[in-house]
Design an enzyme around this catalytic site. Structure first.
Site, short mmCIF file in Angstrom:
data_model
loop_
_atom_site.label_atom_id
_atom_site.label_comp_id
_atom_site.label_asym_id
_atom_site.label_seq_id
_atom_site.Cartn_x
_atom_site.Cartn_y
_atom_site.Cartn_z
N CYS A 85 17.24 92.43 63.87
CA CYS A 85 17.84 91.64 64.94
C CYS A 85 19.25 91.16 64.55
O CYS A 85 20.14 91.97 64.43
CB CYS A 85 16.91 90.49 65.31
SG CYS A 85 17.32 89.71 66.88
N HIS A 194 11.29 93.06 65.98
CA HIS A 194 10.93 92.28 64.79
C HIS A 194 9.63 92.74 64.15
O HIS A 194 8.57 92.18 64.46
CB HIS A 194 10.79 90.81 65.18
CG HIS A 194 12.08 90.14 65.50
ND1 HIS A 194 12.79 89.40 64.57
CD2 HIS A 194 12.81 90.12 66.63
CE1 HIS A 194 13.91 88.93 65.13
NE2 HIS A 194 13.94 89.36 66.38
N GLU A 196 8.61 91.98 61.29
CA GLU A 196 8.04 90.90 60.47
C GLU A 196 7.18 89.95 61.30
O GLU A 196 6.43 89.15 60.74
CB GLU A 196 9.16 90.14 59.74
CG GLU A 196 9.87 89.05 60.53
CD GLU A 196 10.89 89.59 61.54
OE1 GLU A 196 10.81 90.78 61.90
OE2 GLU A 196 11.74 88.79 61.99
#
Lengths: 225, 112
Positions: A85, A194, A196
């Protein structure tokens, strides 16, 4: 394996990135934007957020922080670097990746889970996936539309440097549905969604994102053997 | 003590003269120049903000507006005159920082 996670003023997802690193079996090392060394880490993650308040352009100020002066030559020398990002935006501003991220086509900040397709499963961050594999991970960005001139886009496609693509139409108007790309050598990867935030069923829509972190850990173990 | 009063008066007037000189130099434009840098998205880059302003213009009744492109304007103050060397430095700054040449183009000029 030690993986550095850089915190810039305005970073938001450094804690989740460090958590993903731990889930993948490596040790996260906190790096501060003002650090002038990378503390000997084996890979670096630039996390999401709004570094320096997105002043001027997303990632434009972060590019000049002291830690980046260390990271840029290390990345060019082969250090695996993952930009997520805002991290992707910083990598583009630092010219480690081509192109730029521009305002979402409909001007809305998009926060939703998106389906991605892995195009390049050969980078150190995606080697644990298979080409064509579908991933369900969150996207949350206001300036996530990848833009580059046609020649650059053609070159990225021809050399297999599109790492992940939005599986259907890009929700943000990204050129050719590109969600993430890599450097010529493949060690620097940037993507807007994302991974994560998708490492277990409790906190994410899937565990599909864990592969990014597990891949680099596995590659490192293989290289050490 | 009258002599102390005189001393402070003398000092104050001399400082005033100094400030006046500095102000005059600045006012004459000899030592500080202003440079304007304008940054626009390249024509081929989609400008959703400009489009939003365009549709808002139409809603406001300004139907004759046919296109809006939104950009940025920077006003820089620099030491010394805005000569060729200074403008070249600002141009480098614009290319490196103020604009992203991948998606933006810029113009620069010395302000009047």
């Amino acid at each position: 394996m030690q993986i550095g996670v850089v915190t810039f003023p305005g970073s938001l997802d450094d804690t989740d990135a460090a958590r993903a690193v731990r889930y993948a079996g490596a040790e996260p090392v906190s790096l501060w934007h003002a650090d002038r060394d990378l503390r000997g880490v084996d890979a670096v993650i630039l996390p999401g957020g709004f570094s320096y308040g997105d002043y001027l352009r997303c990632g434009a100020i972060a590019r000049f922080s002291p830690v980046m002066a260390e990271l840029v030559p290390a990345a060019r020398a082969g250090l695996p670097v993952l930009g997520i990002c805002n991290g992707f935006q910083i990598l583009c501003e630092a010219h480690l990746l081509p192109g730029a991220l521009t305002r979402n086509a409909d001007l809305r900040f998009i926060t939703r889970d998106v389906r991605l397709k892995v195009d390049n499963a050969k980078t150190p961050w995606t080697a644990g996936y298979v080409s064509g594999q579908q991933l369900l991970v969150p996207l949350k960005s206001g300036e996530g539309a990848f833009a580059a001139d046609e020649a650059t886009l053609d070159a990225l496609e021809a050399t297999g440097r599109v790492v992940v693509r939005y599986d259907s139409d890009a929700p943000n108007g990204s050129a050719r549905g590109i969600a993430g790309i890599c450097s010529e050598a493949g060690n620097v990867v940037g993507l807007m969604p994302h991974p994560e935030h998708a490492i277990d069923a409790l906190t994410g829509p899937s565990a599909d994102g864990l592969g990014f972190f597990a891949s680099v850990v596995h590659e490192f173990a293989g290289a050490a053997r | 003590m009258p002599w102390q009063l005189y001393a402070s008066w003398a000092l104050a007037t001399r400082l005033d003269a100094l400030y006046l000189t500095i102000y005059a130099l600045f006012a004459l434009g000899g030592y500080v120049a202003r440079v304007i840098v304008e940054v626009m998205l390249k024509p081929e880059i989609h400008d959703p903000q400009g489009e939003a302003v365009l549709s808002a213009s139409h809603r406001l009744g300004f139907g004759n507006v046919t296109e809006v492109r939104q950009g940025k304007r920077f006003e820089l103050e620099i030491d010394g005159p805005a000569g060729g060397e200074a403008l070249a430095a600002v141009e480098e700054l614009a290319r490196e920082l103020l604009a992203n040449p991948v998606i933006e183009e810029f113009t620069l000029r010395a302000a009047d």
